[in-house]
Design a protein around this motif. Structure first.
Motif, PDB file in Angstrom:
ATOM      1  N   ALA A  13       0.875  -1.448  -0.184  1.00  0.00           N
ATOM      2  CA  ALA A  13      -0.048   0.261  -0.384  1.00  0.00           C
ATOM      3  C   ALA A  13       0.912   1.386  -0.260  1.00  0.00           C
ATOM      4  O   ALA A  13       0.774   1.819  -0.253  1.00  0.00           O
ATOM      5  CB  ALA A  13      -0.824   0.016   1.198  1.00  0.00           C
ATOM      6  N   ARG A  16       1.585   3.311  -2.935  1.00  0.00           N
ATOM      7  CA  ARG A  16       0.696   4.581  -4.059  1.00  0.00           C
ATOM      8  C   ARG A  16       1.039   6.241  -2.468  1.00  0.00           C
ATOM      9  O   ARG A  16       0.285   6.891  -3.023  1.00  0.00           O
ATOM     10  CB  ARG A  16      -1.017   4.206  -3.330  1.00  0.00           C
ATOM     11  CG  ARG A  16      -0.696   3.302  -4.544  1.00  0.00           C
ATOM     12  CD  ARG A  16      -2.153   2.867  -4.629  1.00  0.00           C
ATOM     13  NE  ARG A  16      -2.770   2.676  -3.187  1.00  0.00           N
ATOM     14  CZ  ARG A  16      -3.095   1.420  -2.499  1.00  0.00           C
ATOM     15  NH1 ARG A  16      -2.015   1.082  -2.859  1.00  0.00           N
ATOM     16  NH2 ARG A  16      -3.580   1.198  -1.844  1.00  0.00           N
ATOM     17  N   THR A  35      -9.461  -6.709  -1.539  1.00  0.00           N
ATOM     18  CA  THR A  35     -10.030  -5.073  -2.461  1.00  0.00           C
ATOM     19  C   THR A  35      -8.252  -4.888  -2.634  1.00  0.00           C
ATOM     20  O   THR A  35      -7.727  -4.612  -2.648  1.00  0.00           O
ATOM     21  CB  THR A  35     -10.562  -4.625  -1.339  1.00  0.00           C
ATOM     22  OG1 THR A  35     -12.040  -4.846  -0.716  1.00  0.00           O
ATOM     23  CG2 THR A  35     -11.155  -3.662  -2.425  1.00  0.00           C
ATOM     24  N   TRP A  45      -6.962  -2.142  -4.966  1.00  0.00           N
ATOM     25  CA  TRP A  45      -7.371  -1.102  -4.553  1.00  0.00           C
ATOM     26  C   TRP A  45      -7.266  -0.617  -6.411  1.00  0.00           C
ATOM     27  O   TRP A  45      -8.846   0.770  -6.211  1.00  0.00           O
ATOM     28  CB  TRP A  45      -5.954  -0.149  -3.896  1.00  0.00           C
ATOM     29  CG  TRP A  45      -4.697  -0.076  -5.252  1.00  0.00           C
ATOM     30  CD1 TRP A  45      -4.001  -0.829  -4.968  1.00  0.00           C
ATOM     31  CD2 TRP A  45      -4.352   0.886  -6.334  1.00  0.00           C
ATOM     32  NE1 TRP A  45      -2.908  -1.082  -6.152  1.00  0.00           N
ATOM     33  CE2 TRP A  45      -3.016   0.198  -6.634  1.00  0.00           C
ATOM     34  CE3 TRP A  45      -5.026   1.933  -6.433  1.00  0.00           C
ATOM     35  CZ2 TRP A  45      -2.626   0.173  -7.884  1.00  0.00           C
ATOM     36  CZ3 TRP A  45      -3.795   2.258  -6.994  1.00  0.00           C
ATOM     37  CH2 TRP A  45      -2.875   1.890  -8.557  1.00  0.00           C
ATOM     38  N   TRP A  46      -6.839  -0.257  -7.365  1.00  0.00           N
ATOM     39  CA  TRP A  46      -7.685   0.344  -8.626  1.00  0.00           C
ATOM     40  C   TRP A  46      -8.600  -0.459  -8.622  1.00  0.00           C
ATOM     41  O   TRP A  46      -9.292   0.342  -9.415  1.00  0.00           O
ATOM     42  CB  TRP A  46      -6.020  -0.064  -9.552  1.00  0.00           C
ATOM     43  CG  TRP A  46      -6.316  -1.495  -9.697  1.00  0.00           C
ATOM     44  CD1 TRP A  46      -4.751  -2.031  -9.388  1.00  0.00           C
ATOM     45  CD2 TRP A  46      -6.306  -2.467 -10.199  1.00  0.00           C
ATOM     46  NE1 TRP A  46      -4.792  -3.791  -9.500  1.00  0.00           N
ATOM     47  CE2 TRP A  46      -5.264  -3.656 -10.173  1.00  0.00           C
ATOM     48  CE3 TRP A  46      -7.094  -1.721 -11.498  1.00  0.00           C
ATOM     49  CZ2 TRP A  46      -6.116  -4.802 -11.178  1.00  0.00           C
ATOM     50  CZ3 TRP A  46      -7.314  -3.068 -11.992  1.00  0.00           C
ATOM     51  CH2 TRP A  46      -6.951  -4.665 -12.206  1.00  0.00           C
ATOM     52  N   GLY A  67     -11.441  -1.970  -6.923  1.00  0.00           N
ATOM     53  CA  GLY A  67     -12.747  -1.741  -6.287  1.00  0.00           C
ATOM     54  C   GLY A  67     -12.847  -3.387  -5.810  1.00  0.00           C
ATOM     55  O   GLY A  67     -14.193  -2.624  -5.164  1.00  0.00           O
TER      56      GLY A  67
END
Length: 163
Positions: free
Chosen positions: A4, A7, A45, A47-48, A50
Motif C-alpha cells: 500500500a 501509493r 480488495t 485498490w485500482w 475496487g
C-alpha cells in the motif's frame, strides 16, 4: 514491504525530506504467479478496481488478467510517486539481481543509505540461502495464462528490461 505504500511515496518523501527510496522490482510474470498462489489474494480488495479477485472471477473476469494488471498498476504507482523524488534519493534494483548476487546488492544498498561497510553483517549474508524462484513462472504457467499475462504486462515488462 507494505505494498500500500507504493501509493504513498509522495507523502513519505514530503514527510521525510532526507528519505531515500529503494525500488525493488520483480518480473511481473513471477508476481502474477505468486499472487495466484497466496491465500490472502482472493478476498482482498484490489485498490485500482475496487473489487476482490473472487468477485472479479464470479463476474466473468480472467483471474490471470487481474493478477497481471495488478503488477502493472503497482509499478506505475511507484513510478508516479518516485517521479517527484530527486534521482539521488532513489536506488532502482531488480529482485532477480538481488537473488543472483545478494552480497553485492546489499553492499550497494548499505552505501546508498549511508551505512558504513560492516564486515560482520556481510559475513552473515553469506550464510543465508536465497531461493531462486525467478524462472518458476516459465514452467508453472500454462501457455494460455502466460499469453494473457504478457498481453497485459508487455509494455511494462519491456520498459523494465524483461524480455
Amino acid at each position: 514491504k507494505r505494498i500500500a505504500n507504493n501509493r504513498r511515496i509522495g507523502v513519505l518523501a514530503k514527510a521525510f525530506p532526507d528519505s531515500r527510496f529503494i525500488d525493488l522490482t520483480r518480473d511481473g510474470r513471477a508476481v502474477a504467479l505468486s499472487l495466484s498462489r497466496v491465500d490472502w489474494w482472493p478476498g482482498s480488495t484490489v485498490w485500482w478496481c475496487g473489487d476482490t479477485p473472487e468477485a472479479w472471477e464470479r463476474g466473468g473476469g480472467d483471474p490471470w488478467e487481474l493478477c497481471a494488471r495488478n503488477w502493472v498498476e503497482e509499478v506505475r504507482a511507484i513510478d508516479a510517486g518516485l517521479s517527484a523524488v530527486p534521482a539521488d534519493r532513489v536506488l532502482r534494483l531488480t529482485y532477480e539481481g538481488f537473488v543472483a548476487e545478494p552480497r553485492q546488492v546489499l553492499r550497494r544498498i548499505a552505501a546508498f543509505i549511508g551505512l558504513s561497510e560492516d564486515r560482520p553483517w556481510l559475513a552473515d549474508v553469506d550464510t543465508i540461502r536465497f531461493p531462486n524462484r525467478n524462472a518458476a513462472w516459465s514452467t508453472h504457467l500454462s501457455p494460455e495464462a502466460l499469453a494473457t499475462i504478457q498481453s497485459v504486462q508487455g509494455s511494462e515488462l519491456g520498459r523494465r528490461g524483461y524480455s
